[in-house]
Write a protein that holds these residues in place. Structure first.
Motif, PDB file in Angstrom:
ATOM      1  N   LEU A 106      17.773 -68.184 -46.497  1.00 60.72           N
ATOM      2  CA  LEU A 106      17.046 -67.092 -45.500  1.00 60.72           C
ATOM      3  C   LEU A 106      15.850 -66.714 -46.094  1.00 60.72           C
ATOM      4  N   ASN A 107      15.758 -66.201 -47.491  1.00 62.48           N
ATOM      5  CA  ASN A 107      14.582 -65.905 -47.953  1.00 62.48           C
ATOM      6  C   ASN A 107      13.416 -66.771 -47.461  1.00 62.48           C
ATOM      7  N   PHE A 108      13.607 -68.251 -47.544  1.00 61.66           N
ATOM      8  CA  PHE A 108      12.484 -69.144 -47.266  1.00 61.66           C
ATOM      9  C   PHE A 108      12.012 -69.000 -46.149  1.00 61.66           C
ATOM     10  N   PHE A 109      13.087 -68.447 -44.864  1.00 61.37           N
ATOM     11  CA  PHE A 109      12.600 -68.321 -43.426  1.00 61.37           C
ATOM     12  C   PHE A 109      11.886 -67.001 -43.441  1.00 61.37           C
ATOM     13  N   LEU A 110      12.452 -66.084 -44.217  1.00 61.28           N
ATOM     14  CA  LEU A 110      11.606 -64.923 -44.156  1.00 61.28           C
ATOM     15  C   LEU A 110      10.400 -64.733 -44.823  1.00 61.28           C
ATOM     16  N   GLN A 111       9.803 -65.804 -45.415  1.00 60.40           N
ATOM     17  CA  GLN A 111       8.569 -65.668 -45.916  1.00 60.40           C
ATOM     18  C   GLN A 111       7.384 -66.090 -44.974  1.00 60.40           C
ATOM     19  N   SER A 112       8.010 -66.595 -43.769  1.00 58.95           N
ATOM     20  CA  SER A 112       7.008 -66.731 -42.637  1.00 58.95           C
ATOM     21  C   SER A 112       7.278 -65.955 -41.527  1.00 58.95           C
ATOM     22  N   GLN A 113       8.338 -65.331 -41.144  1.00 61.40           N
ATOM     23  CA  GLN A 113       8.832 -64.672 -40.272  1.00 61.40           C
ATOM     24  C   GLN A 113      10.085 -63.542 -40.556  1.00 61.40           C
ATOM     25  N   LEU A 114       9.937 -62.402 -39.955  1.00 64.47           N
ATOM     26  CA  LEU A 114      10.899 -61.359 -40.146  1.00 64.47           C
ATOM     27  C   LEU A 114      11.955 -61.229 -39.163  1.00 64.47           C
ATOM     28  N   GLU A 115      11.751 -61.993 -37.968  1.00 69.72           N
ATOM     29  CA  GLU A 115      12.330 -61.704 -36.648  1.00 69.72           C
ATOM     30  C   GLU A 115      12.621 -62.898 -36.052  1.00 69.72           C
ATOM     31  N   PHE A 116      13.748 -63.059 -35.639  1.00 70.16           N
ATOM     32  CA  PHE A 116      14.349 -64.241 -34.872  1.00 70.16           C
ATOM     33  C   PHE A 116      14.842 -64.088 -33.645  1.00 70.16           C
ATOM     34  N   HIS A 117      14.773 -65.245 -32.680  1.00 71.17           N
ATOM     35  CA  HIS A 117      15.358 -64.747 -31.473  1.00 71.17           C
ATOM     36  C   HIS A 117      16.841 -64.950 -31.555  1.00 71.17           C
ATOM     37  N   LEU A 118      17.353 -65.842 -32.267  1.00 73.35           N
ATOM     38  CA  LEU A 118      18.752 -65.944 -32.437  1.00 73.35           C
ATOM     39  C   LEU A 118      19.119 -66.383 -33.782  1.00 73.35           C
ATOM     40  N   VAL A 119      20.272 -65.556 -34.173  1.00 69.09           N
ATOM     41  CA  VAL A 119      20.834 -66.251 -35.737  1.00 69.09           C
ATOM     42  C   VAL A 119      22.349 -66.437 -35.316  1.00 69.09           C
ATOM     43  N   ALA A 120      22.948 -67.531 -35.980  1.00 70.58           N
ATOM     44  CA  ALA A 120      24.349 -67.459 -35.554  1.00 70.58           C
ATOM     45  C   ALA A 120      24.929 -68.170 -37.074  1.00 70.58           C
ATOM     46  N   PHE A 121      26.309 -67.521 -37.076  1.00 68.37           N
ATOM     47  CA  PHE A 121      26.996 -68.246 -38.120  1.00 68.37           C
ATOM     48  C   PHE A 121      28.344 -68.968 -37.378  1.00 68.37           C
ATOM     49  N   ASP A 122      28.471 -70.411 -37.658  1.00 66.33           N
ATOM     50  CA  ASP A 122      29.328 -71.093 -37.029  1.00 66.33           C
ATOM     51  C   ASP A 122      30.363 -71.619 -37.877  1.00 66.33           C
ATOM     52  N   GLU A 123      31.903 -71.376 -37.679  1.00 66.02           N
ATOM     53  CA  GLU A 123      32.952 -71.935 -38.304  1.00 66.02           C
ATOM     54  C   GLU A 123      32.966 -71.379 -39.663  1.00 66.02           C
ATOM     55  N   GLY A 124      34.284 -71.418 -39.897  1.00 62.22           N
ATOM     56  CA  GLY A 124      34.607 -70.888 -41.411  1.00 62.22           C
ATOM     57  C   GLY A 124      34.632 -69.358 -41.592  1.00 62.22           C
ATOM     58  N   ILE A 125      34.493 -68.946 -42.733  1.00 62.60           N
ATOM     59  CA  ILE A 125      34.441 -67.302 -43.048  1.00 62.60           C
ATOM     60  C   ILE A 125      33.057 -67.139 -43.738  1.00 62.60           C
ATOM     61  N   VAL A 126      32.129 -66.154 -43.203  1.00 64.81           N
ATOM     62  CA  VAL A 126      31.181 -65.697 -44.025  1.00 64.81           C
ATOM     63  C   VAL A 126      31.455 -64.576 -44.698  1.00 64.81           C
ATOM     64  N   ASN A 127      31.130 -64.718 -46.015  1.00 65.59           N
ATOM     65  CA  ASN A 127      31.565 -63.537 -46.899  1.00 65.59           C
ATOM     66  C   ASN A 127      30.734 -62.273 -46.836  1.00 65.59           C
ATOM     67  N   ASP A 128      31.087 -61.165 -46.980  1.00 66.68           N
ATOM     68  CA  ASP A 128      30.546 -59.933 -46.671  1.00 66.68           C
ATOM     69  C   ASP A 128      29.285 -59.591 -47.208  1.00 66.68           C
ATOM     70  N   GLU A 129      29.029 -60.252 -48.591  1.00 66.54           N
ATOM     71  CA  GLU A 129      27.553 -60.203 -49.193  1.00 66.54           C
ATOM     72  C   GLU A 129      26.422 -60.806 -48.338  1.00 66.54           C
ATOM     73  N   ASP A 130      26.730 -61.822 -47.785  1.00 62.30           N
ATOM     74  CA  ASP A 130      25.810 -62.715 -46.943  1.00 62.30           C
ATOM     75  C   ASP A 130      25.888 -62.046 -45.574  1.00 62.30           C
ATOM     76  N   PHE A 131      26.720 -61.617 -45.177  1.00 64.97           N
ATOM     77  CA  PHE A 131      26.688 -60.947 -43.721  1.00 64.97           C
ATOM     78  C   PHE A 131      25.843 -59.506 -44.196  1.00 64.97           C
ATOM     79  N   LYS A 132      25.973 -58.880 -45.143  1.00 69.59           N
ATOM     80  CA  LYS A 132      25.295 -57.514 -45.027  1.00 69.59           C
ATOM     81  C   LYS A 132      23.784 -57.997 -45.456  1.00 69.59           C
ATOM     82  N   TYR A 133      23.506 -59.154 -46.363  1.00 67.15           N
ATOM     83  CA  TYR A 133      22.210 -59.555 -46.779  1.00 67.15           C
ATOM     84  C   TYR A 133      21.408 -59.832 -45.454  1.00 67.15           C
ATOM     85  N   LEU A 134      22.172 -60.436 -44.277  1.00 69.49           N
ATOM     86  CA  LEU A 134      21.521 -60.826 -43.326  1.00 69.49           C
ATOM     87  C   LEU A 134      21.084 -59.747 -42.366  1.00 69.49           C
ATOM     88  N   MET A 135      21.803 -58.539 -42.282  1.00 68.09           N
ATOM     89  CA  MET A 135      21.527 -57.340 -41.526  1.00 68.09           C
ATOM     90  C   MET A 135      20.848 -56.502 -42.320  1.00 68.09           C
TER      91      MET A 135
END
Length: 339
Positions: free
Chosen positions: A141-170
């Motif tokens: 995610l940090n790699f993408f944030l180097q070029s832009q800070l806002e995206f039209h759509l972000v999605a997590f698909d299948e499985g379990i996203v851990n709380d640290e990654d989710f909080k980091y995204l938000m």
């Protein structure tokens, strides 16, 4: 036929020719030389969008805003087997067969950087497979944030996203739409907060009343884990000021019967029952979110008002085969047409 020497034309005619090429033709042309790449960069304008999918096989779509079919696919095949989605013969697919073990996404990053710089495109959509990106999500995610800070759509698909990654995204990323097609291991409800234009949570029952009351959205498709009492409390919460920006949502309860809830809502929520024969047209809001099998015509339902400003809302069952509640907020008294 005599060859057409494109690069011998004056600068402006070259740009016009490039602008009328298809996306895959422009990409092939840009790879011919540095001069061709610079020509594409000058001609691209803001007509391109990049969509990225980090799954078992990583995929990218470079899409022109001028037409839905004017696009090119890039498939990074991490295993000898060709992904099922690309087994068909498709000349628009560019395949990069290799095995990825490091989790550094070196080839993907090289291509993303090339496309962003050459086509002046924005990254419009980011989709992450929870299991495939479990240990690399934050640096990716940090790699993408180097070029832009806002995206039209972000999605997590299948499985379990851990709380640290989710909080980091938000905490670090802005998005217009959020898809949580997975389970979320949220350890602390105090830190939980979602504020987006469009929200979809499906294929899991992790969303409780406590989660929902910390969400703010205009459009939603929410699978919610609550009993009938909690559902009535959610309706009352909206009446008392929760999520004032909400305009339209589909709720799919997992723990109570909608027919029974319809029978008792009049005893719990002050409002007015609308006859089933009355149909009202709801002004749909533009979004990429797909409200599957949903009609904008509301049949019957139960009307009630927000206490603070008297804004009217309707709850009714969706006309589709799935058991879902439609929660529609009428912004003005003339928003609907009785038929």
């Amino acid at each position: 036929m005599a060859p057409f020497f494109l690069l011998r034309l004056p600068h402006l005619p070259i740009l016009e020719v490039v602008k009328h090429m298809k996306t895959k033709e422009i990409y092939n042309f840009s790879r011919c030389s540095k001069k061709c790449q610079q020509t594409v960069r000058n001609a691209a304008g803001n007509h391109f969008e990049l969509r990225l999918y980090f799954w078992t096989e990583n995929e990218m779509i470079l899409k022109s805003k001028k037409g839905k079919e004017n696009k090119i696919h890039f498939s990074f095949e991490n295993f000898p087997v060709i992904p099922w989605s690309w087994t068909r013969s498709d000349n628009s697919v560019r395949r990069f067969p290799y095995k990825k073990y490091s989790g550094l996404y070196i080839k993907e990053k090289e291509l993303i950087k090339y496309l962003v710089e050459t086509f002046n495109c924005i990254i419009g959509e980011l989709r992450f497979h929870c299991d495939a990106t479990r240990n690399v999500f934050q640096p990716l995610l940090n790699f993408f944030l180097q070029s832009q800070l806002e995206f039209h759509l972000v999605a997590f698909d299948e499985g379990i996203v851990n709380d640290e990654d989710f909080k980091y995204l938000m905490d670090n990323c802005k998005m217009k739409e959020l898809d949580l097609l997975c389970s979320v291991a949220v350890l602390s409800i105090e830190d939980f907060k979602i504020d987006v234009f469009c929200l979809r949570t499906l294929y899991s029952d992790w969303v409780t009343q406590n989660h929902l009351l910390k969400m703010s959205f205009e459009l939603g498709y929410i699978q919610i884990n609550c009993n009938m009492k909690k559902w009535m409390e959610i309706v009352k919460a909206w009446m008392n000021g929760w999520n004032k920006r909400m305009k339209f949502a589909l709720f799919e309860p997992t723990r109570f019967d909608l027919d029974l809830a319809d029978q008792i809502i009049e005893n719990v929520i002050p409002g007015k029952r609308i006859d089933k024969e009355v149909m009202r047209q709801y002004p749909m809001i533009s979004s990429d979110l797909n409200f599957t099998r949903h009609s904008s015509v509301l049949r019957g339902g139960y009307d009630f008002q927000r206490v603070e400003d008297g804004v009217l809302a309707t709850i009714t069952q969706d006309s589709g085969p799935q058991k879902r509640y439609v929660f529609a907020v009428w912004q003005y008294n003339n928003d609907f047409v009785r038929q």
